[in-house]
Design an enzyme around this catalytic site. Structure first.
Site, PDB file in Angstrom:
ATOM      1  N   ASP B 221     -12.317  43.435  59.275  1.00  0.00           N
ATOM      2  CA  ASP B 221     -11.339  42.355  59.150  1.00  0.00           C
ATOM      3  C   ASP B 221     -11.819  41.727  57.970  1.00  0.00           C
ATOM      4  OD1 ASP B 221      -9.669  40.259  61.391  1.00  0.00           O
ATOM      5  OD2 ASP B 221     -10.641  39.663  59.638  1.00  0.00           O
ATOM      6  N   ASN B 229      -4.596  33.256  51.940  1.00  0.00           N
ATOM      7  CA  ASN B 229      -3.210  32.965  52.102  1.00  0.00           C
ATOM      8  C   ASN B 229      -2.839  31.712  51.825  1.00  0.00           C
ATOM      9  OD1 ASN B 229      -1.674  35.153  52.106  1.00  0.00           O
ATOM     10  ND2 ASN B 229      -1.916  35.563  54.409  1.00  0.00           N
ATOM     11  N   HIS B 234       0.875  34.167  49.312  1.00  0.00           N
ATOM     12  CA  HIS B 234       1.039  35.295  49.989  1.00  0.00           C
ATOM     13  C   HIS B 234       0.773  36.373  48.942  1.00  0.00           C
ATOM     14  CE1 HIS B 234       3.246  33.845  53.447  1.00  0.00           C
ATOM     15  NE2 HIS B 234       2.299  34.398  54.034  1.00  0.00           N
ATOM     16  N   ASP B 238      -1.610  39.503  49.525  1.00  0.00           N
ATOM     17  CA  ASP B 238      -1.217  40.873  49.495  1.00  0.00           C
ATOM     18  C   ASP B 238      -2.091  41.760  48.609  1.00  0.00           C
ATOM     19  OD1 ASP B 238       0.752  40.294  51.109  1.00  0.00           O
ATOM     20  OD2 ASP B 238       2.466  40.559  49.896  1.00  0.00           O
ATOM     21  N   GLU B 264      -4.709  41.378  58.678  1.00  0.00           N
ATOM     22  CA  GLU B 264      -5.674  41.401  57.928  1.00  0.00           C
ATOM     23  C   GLU B 264      -6.897  42.531  58.576  1.00  0.00           C
ATOM     24  OE1 GLU B 264      -5.199  38.585  59.317  1.00  0.00           O
ATOM     25  OE2 GLU B 264      -7.101  37.486  59.836  1.00  0.00           O
TER      26      GLU B 264
END
Lengths: 354, 341
Positions: B221, B229, B234, B238, B264
């Site tokens: 994780d 984020n 975003h 990403d 994630e």
């Protein structure tokens, strides 16, 4: 992607056909030179050359080479009919690979038509030159070969579209996933630039979703997402597209909606979702950021304005719709944070648990 | 984090190698071929029987009945059964050869639809083999019963027809593999997605139990991903996901699988890997992520929870244990590895 796949398929088929025709078909045409049959020899040779040219053109460009395609199909059909006329059953044999060649070469529907024309002409010409029982079987077997080719292509096309649907669909909610996002945004922006069609982007996020998962378990969390997906899917019009970006984030692209309509619809969505998602004694709310497309937008600028508006909605207490202010054409697209206005806030006591 | 598994379990189990809900197109084409045989072959069989060619007539009758039976029995299956279909293909070959012996050129014409029918009902490799059989059997027969002028062209046109059918089927298979890969791959990171997660874990667990080798599962994780984020947008999020996905795939060895299970979260499935090795490789990955400048102004770290396959683990329980170890790693301050008890 489907377009690319189809083209790749057609290029490979064209190359295979050209090779087969040059190595296995043309020599037989040349052998007719020994009988001084110039027409058959020259015809066979030119069709082979045309096929190679067509394959080359298809390979080099990413578009259909319509001129060579039309020329080679028409002359191919004519040549096959001539073979039946001149050589009877020996000529007829070439019609079987010929039918398959048509399906390799032509787009599906046009191939049906070309196939039907070939069958009809062969039967008409064959009527004069073939014995009756042979003609009957020739018709039946040619028809069977055509039918099998059609069925094979049909079954395959169906399976492709089935898989294609799976690729672009989010399995949990049934909404679109990110695959089609770029394409959808780009075509909306194109429409905005060229025809002045309005378009709005709603970035939608379920408030405190992590807590729902932690407190009620993932099964309940998934059910909430599923209901949200179903409602979003049902509430959009044919010009809209609804995406699940991952997690509890959704994106709705509204085609042909101006600012006022988009905010109205966002507000309706916010209320409807809050009503549908809430668990007994546990209200669940959503925040929405709205961004109207402007001609100077790139995809990422448009998205990030919707994102910014969403964060603004989250930051000012959640359970509300915020709209990114219209960007003036000359101004830089990045707006200071003061350029947002909250349009609607929570009504009544629908508060997310802290 | 086990949401992926619970969702997955509601879906029907996939058959080996295929996707859930995917049906081999040959099941459908087999039904069509049966219909075509009924419409095209049966009337000629009847006609031959009436005019006294009893052998050919009854052969065609048997062929029709067999084809209808095969089509009826596989109508609801996910794929065709090899043996009956193969038997059918051999019958088609012998039927056309017999027809050529009896009727010469007129009988030969049935070879062309037969070749295509074989590709429609038998899996690719077997169809190729049966077609070679057809060519091998028909060449001597043709040379005996027809003129050379006809025989040569008959053979070449049959070869071309077979080739076209073979190429068509080959291209279709390649495309299907591509699409299947696209369905099972996560669009953003290039890791696998959840579509085949459960069957892959079950297969790994089964193999570990049969061979007696250990197997490890790591749950990963990205730390404070939500913050990245929210603060950087975003696009930055990403980029971080892609970067971690790339590193994961670099660290993966042949035979191992890496999944992005959502948001994630990633899973790294390691067959034939015991505790010591799993820990070492998890730490190597963790340090590689921390050492990579993913974002300009901050260090991105990951937490990893590992679980060695236990005797009582189902796929779900195994994943759950890895998840709990991950929570432990998070609770202990993140950027670290924890092993499930």
């Amino acid at each position: 992607m489907q377009g690319n796949e189809q083209h790749r398929f057609r290029v490979t088929a064209a190359i295979g056909l050209a090779i087969a025709c040059t190595t296995l078909g043309a020599p037989f045409a040349l052998m007719r030179l020994g009988e001084q049959d110039w027409l058959v020899a020259a015809g066979g040779l030119s069709i082979a050359v045309l096929l190679c040219l067509h394959a080359l053109l298809m390979r080099l460009s990413c578009r259909e080479a319509w001129w060579t395609l039309g020329l080679v199909s028409v002359s191919g059909i004519g040549y096959l009919v001539h073979l039946v006329h001149s050589f009877g059953v020996v000529g007829l044999l070439w019609c079987f690979p010929g039918v398959l060649g048509l399906y390799c070469l032509l787009p599906e529907r046009i191939a049906w038509l070309a196939n039907a024309i070939l069958l009809l002409l062969v039967l008409v010409v064959g009527h004069d030159v073939l014995p009756h029982d042979l003609l009957l079987r020739a018709g039946a077997t040619l028809l069977a070969v055509s039918l099998f080719a059609v069925l094979l292509l049909r079954a395959v096309t169906e399976q492709f579209s089935h898989l294609q649907r799976r690729i672009v669909t989010d399995p949990l909610t049934g909404l679109l996933n990110r695959h089609e996002l770029e394409f959808t945004l780009e075509s909306c922006l194109d429409a905005r630039r060229h025809t002045e069609t309005d378009a709005a982007l709603l970035a939608l996020d379920i408030d405190h979703f992590k807590q729902v998962n932690d407190r009620h378990g993932h099964a309940v969390g998934d059910e909430v997402l599923r209901i949200a997906g179903r409602m979003l899917g049902a509430s959009i019009r044919s010009t809209d597209r609804a995406f699940r970006l991952g997690g509890e984030e959704f994106l709705v692209v509204l085609g042909g909606s101006d600012a006022r309509l988009a905010v109205e619809r966002a507000e309706t969505l916010r209320l409807a979702l809050a009503g549908a998602l809430s668990l007994p004694g546990y209200p669940i709310t959503v925040s929405i950021g709205v961004a109207i497309a402007v001609p100077s937008d790139s995809r990422s600028q448009w998205m990030s304005r919707a994102d910014d508006a969403l964060y603004r909605a989250k930051g000012s207490g959640r359970d509300r719709v915020c709209v990114a202010l219209r960007v003036e054409p000359d101004e830089p697209s990045r707006q200071p944070s003061g350029a947002f206005e909250a349009i609607a806030g929570p009504k009544g006591g629908a508060r997310a648990p802290a | 984090m086990t949401a992926g598994l619970t969702v997955h379990q509601r879906m029907p189990r996939p058959t080996a190698g295929a996707l859930i809900g995917e049906t081999d197109f040959r099941v459908q084409t087999t039904q069509y071929i049966a219909l075509a045989v009924l419409l095209f072959v049966a009337p000629f069989g009847l006609y031959n029987a009436i005019i006294g060619r009893t052998a050919l007539g009854s052969a065609l009758f048997v062929l029709t009945v067999a084809m209808l039976t095969i089509a009826w029995r596989c109508r609801n299956a996910a794929r065709v059964r090899l043996l009956p279909s193969l038997g059918m293909a051999v019958m088609l070959v012998s039927g056309t050869v017999l027809a050529t012996v009896e009727l010469r050129a007129t009988g030969w014409l049935w070879c062309y639809p037969a070749v295509m029918a074989i590709y429609c009902i038998v899996p690719e490799r077997w169809a190729n083999a049966t077609n070679l059989l057809m060519l091998g059997a028909s060449v001597p027969v043709l040379l005996r019963v027809t003129e050379p002028e006809f025989a040569f062209r008959a053979i070449v046109t049959l070869v071309v027809t077979s080739l076209f059918s073979a190429i068509l089927i080959r291209v279709i298979s390649i495309q299907q593999d591509d699409l299947r890969r696209a369905v099972t791959t996560d669009f953003l990171t290039g890791c696998l997605n959840r579509v085949n997660l459960e069957p892959t874990m079950e297969a790994t667990a089964l193999r570990a139990r049969t061979t007696g080798e250990p197997a490890s599962l790591l749950a990963l994780d990205i730390d404070h991903f939500k913050r990245i984020n929210d603060q950087l947008g975003h696009a930055a999020g990403d980029r971080v996901l892609q970067c971690v996905g790339d590193l994961l795939r670099e660290h993966r060895r042949t035979g191992e699988h890496v999944f992005r299970t959502g948001g994630e979260e990633f899973l790294w499935l390691m067959p034939a890997t015991g505790e010591r090795e799993a820990r070492a490789r998890a730490d190597a990955l963790r340090m590689a992520v921390a050492a990579t400048r993913t974002l300009p102004d901050r260090t991105v770290t990951i937490s990893i929870g590992g679980a060695i396959l236990g005797d009582e683990d189902t796929g779900e329980r195994w994943a759950h244990r890895a998840d709990e170890a991950l929570y432990e790693a998070k609770g202990d301050g993140r950027d670290r590895f924890a092993l499930a008890a």
